[in-house]
Motif scaffolding. Sequence first.
Motif, PDB file in Angstrom:
ATOM      1  N   TRP A 119      45.810  12.426 -11.195  1.00  0.00           N
ATOM      2  CA  TRP A 119      46.196  13.544 -10.555  1.00  0.00           C
ATOM      3  C   TRP A 119      45.335  13.918  -9.100  1.00  0.00           C
ATOM      4  CZ3 TRP A 119      50.298  16.351 -10.263  1.00  0.00           C
ATOM      5  CH2 TRP A 119      50.297  17.469  -9.781  1.00  0.00           C
ATOM      6  N   ASP A 120      44.541  13.566  -9.003  1.00  0.00           N
ATOM      7  CA  ASP A 120      43.815  13.414  -7.746  1.00  0.00           C
ATOM      8  C   ASP A 120      44.217  12.274  -6.698  1.00  0.00           C
ATOM      9  OD1 ASP A 120      41.707  15.108  -8.729  1.00  0.00           O
ATOM     10  OD2 ASP A 120      40.429  13.507  -9.290  1.00  0.00           O
ATOM     11  N   HIS A 170      39.750  -0.288  -9.576  1.00  0.00           N
ATOM     12  CA  HIS A 170      40.343   0.697 -10.601  1.00  0.00           C
ATOM     13  C   HIS A 170      41.104   1.888  -9.695  1.00  0.00           C
ATOM     14  CE1 HIS A 170      40.403   3.995 -13.403  1.00  0.00           C
ATOM     15  NE2 HIS A 170      39.722   4.928 -12.613  1.00  0.00           N
ATOM     16  N   ILE A 171      40.575   2.433  -8.659  1.00  0.00           N
ATOM     17  CA  ILE A 171      41.377   3.359  -7.897  1.00  0.00           C
ATOM     18  C   ILE A 171      42.747   2.802  -7.286  1.00  0.00           C
ATOM     19  CG2 ILE A 171      41.252   4.789  -5.792  1.00  0.00           C
ATOM     20  CD1 ILE A 171      38.176   4.903  -6.174  1.00  0.00           C
ATOM     21  N   ASN A 215      49.994   2.464 -10.057  1.00  0.00           N
ATOM     22  CA  ASN A 215      50.783   2.623 -11.214  1.00  0.00           C
ATOM     23  C   ASN A 215      51.160   4.047 -11.303  1.00  0.00           C
ATOM     24  OD1 ASN A 215      50.346   0.323 -12.480  1.00  0.00           O
ATOM     25  ND2 ASN A 215      48.223   0.599 -13.011  1.00  0.00           N
ATOM     26  N   LEU A 216      51.082   4.844 -10.180  1.00  0.00           N
ATOM     27  CA  LEU A 216      51.581   6.001 -10.167  1.00  0.00           C
ATOM     28  C   LEU A 216      53.047   6.240 -10.610  1.00  0.00           C
ATOM     29  CD1 LEU A 216      50.143   7.885  -6.811  1.00  0.00           C
ATOM     30  CD2 LEU A 216      49.480   8.613  -9.110  1.00  0.00           C
ATOM     31  N   ILE A 231      55.972  19.999 -15.328  1.00  0.00           N
ATOM     32  CA  ILE A 231      56.670  18.796 -15.305  1.00  0.00           C
ATOM     33  C   ILE A 231      56.158  17.668 -14.373  1.00  0.00           C
ATOM     34  CG2 ILE A 231      58.838  17.571 -14.815  1.00  0.00           C
ATOM     35  CD1 ILE A 231      60.130  20.354 -15.143  1.00  0.00           C
ATOM     36  N   GLU A 232      55.761  18.055 -13.150  1.00  0.00           N
ATOM     37  CA  GLU A 232      55.199  16.984 -12.346  1.00  0.00           C
ATOM     38  C   GLU A 232      53.809  16.507 -12.919  1.00  0.00           C
ATOM     39  OE1 GLU A 232      54.288  18.877  -8.474  1.00  0.00           O
ATOM     40  OE2 GLU A 232      54.164  16.818  -7.519  1.00  0.00           O
ATOM     41  N   LEU A 233      52.963  17.567 -13.422  1.00  0.00           N
ATOM     42  CA  LEU A 233      51.714  17.031 -13.936  1.00  0.00           C
ATOM     43  C   LEU A 233      51.597  16.176 -15.074  1.00  0.00           C
ATOM     44  CD1 LEU A 233      48.558  17.262 -13.751  1.00  0.00           C
ATOM     45  CD2 LEU A 233      48.932  19.450 -15.286  1.00  0.00           C
ATOM     46  N   ALA A 234      52.576  16.552 -16.147  1.00  0.00           N
ATOM     47  CA  ALA A 234      52.844  15.961 -17.242  1.00  0.00           C
ATOM     48  C   ALA A 234      53.518  14.375 -16.667  1.00  0.00           C
ATOM     49  CB  ALA A 234      53.764  16.452 -18.380  1.00  0.00           C
TER      50      ALA A 234
END
Length: 400
Positions: free
Chosen positions: A307-308, A335-336, A342-343, A377-380
């Motif tokens: 999310w960050d 990793h970052i 992969n967003l 929704i966006e967060l999920a």
Amino acid sequence: MHFDELPSQLVAAKPILEKINQAGYEAYFVGGCVRDMILGQELHDVDIASSAYPEEIKQIFDKTVDTGIQHGTVMVLDHGEGYEITTFRTESTYTDFRRPDSVTFVRSLEEDLKRRDFTINAFALDADGQVIDLFNGLGDLEKKQIRAVGDAKERFTEDALRMMRALRFASKLDFTIEEKTLEALEALAPNLEKIAVERIQVEFEKMLMGQAAGQALLTMVEVDLLPYLPGQAEFVTNEHLLYLASHLQNRQPQSLAQVWTLYLATIVRPAVDLQKELRSWKLSREIMATVGRLAPAIQKADSLTIWDVYQINDLAETLLAVLKILSFSPTLLRHIEELFFNLPIRSAKDLAVNGGQLIKAGLATPGPLLGKQLSAIELAVVEGRLENEQEAIFDFVKEQ
Ligand SMILES: Nc1ccn([C@@H]2O[C@H](COP(=O)(O)OP(=O)(O)OP(=O)(O)O)[C@@H](O)[C@H]2O)c(=O)n1
Ligand SMILES: [Mg+2]
């Protein structure tokens, strides 16, 4: 020193020198373009100095513009280019440490070169390719040093910004600052307080982007310059400069966003007011927004969530570049990078469903609740708990 071949920008401007010469006056290329030519670097602006007075220049050329006639500068338009020609001048007393109270036009090249800042900026080059070096600038290039022309204290009293320029050139060229020049810098550093923030900002940015930025920061600490720079003394400390210096030895920031993120977002002190610091440097809104968004991410780089990463995804490159300069481990950087890569979506616009569609499906009504539903929704979706697909999203909303 003589140059048989000149860089293309100077070849293009040479007829201007020749025309002034034919009219009976002297004319030379001066300043950064001669320095950069000798160093074999790319030229960016071509400055010309002449013994002809502005009115005389205007008689020689058909097309001219008075760009700074009170300081002796006239722009000559030639083959679609504009060339600034400045009459040889000396500058009398400086009461405000920035601008001369008046300029006096002179006919002597030497008088003009004597009032320039550093020996490597005080060359002149004539139309035949001959370098005029009255202050042994060539020797200083050889020694890789920044040395003031004549008395360093006089030069820095005339224009305090020159102290920042000394650091900028030292960093850019990986030169040292000659002893007397450095002494004068230390003695006169307080005068920097009188210089406009915007002018200091530009030199400071160039300094941090230079190849020897780490050394330049060490020099800043050595001469105790920090108290006289824009910004809050309680916010940035000499310890912070030393910390940055240790990371700038091998890699330097490549953009203004990187410069300011590196300089300001790396300060781990919960009590300080980042916005206040950003404002005192008079940074652009865009830079302020970038640093403001990246500061929290830099400070928790070890534990960034998806999310960050989603929230700063347009700043991914800047974040990664700064973390690299700060020597974060390649594993963490990878990793970052993967998190970014992969967003599931890049912004709310990428969601398979919008507010209108939720209302149409009878799953929402206009109002504040709708915003909350869309955020959930966006967060999920970002966290991978929900597929970005209409049916799945409708089911998700029904279950809420
Ligand atoms: N505070 C200053 C600014 C400039 N100059 C003189 O004016 C020339 C041109 O100034 P400027 O274009 O600002 O700097 P450059 O040295 O040309 O560097 P850059 O590559 O950034 O243009 C300098 O070389 C120097 O001779 C000076 O003496 N003191
Ligand atoms: Mg220049």
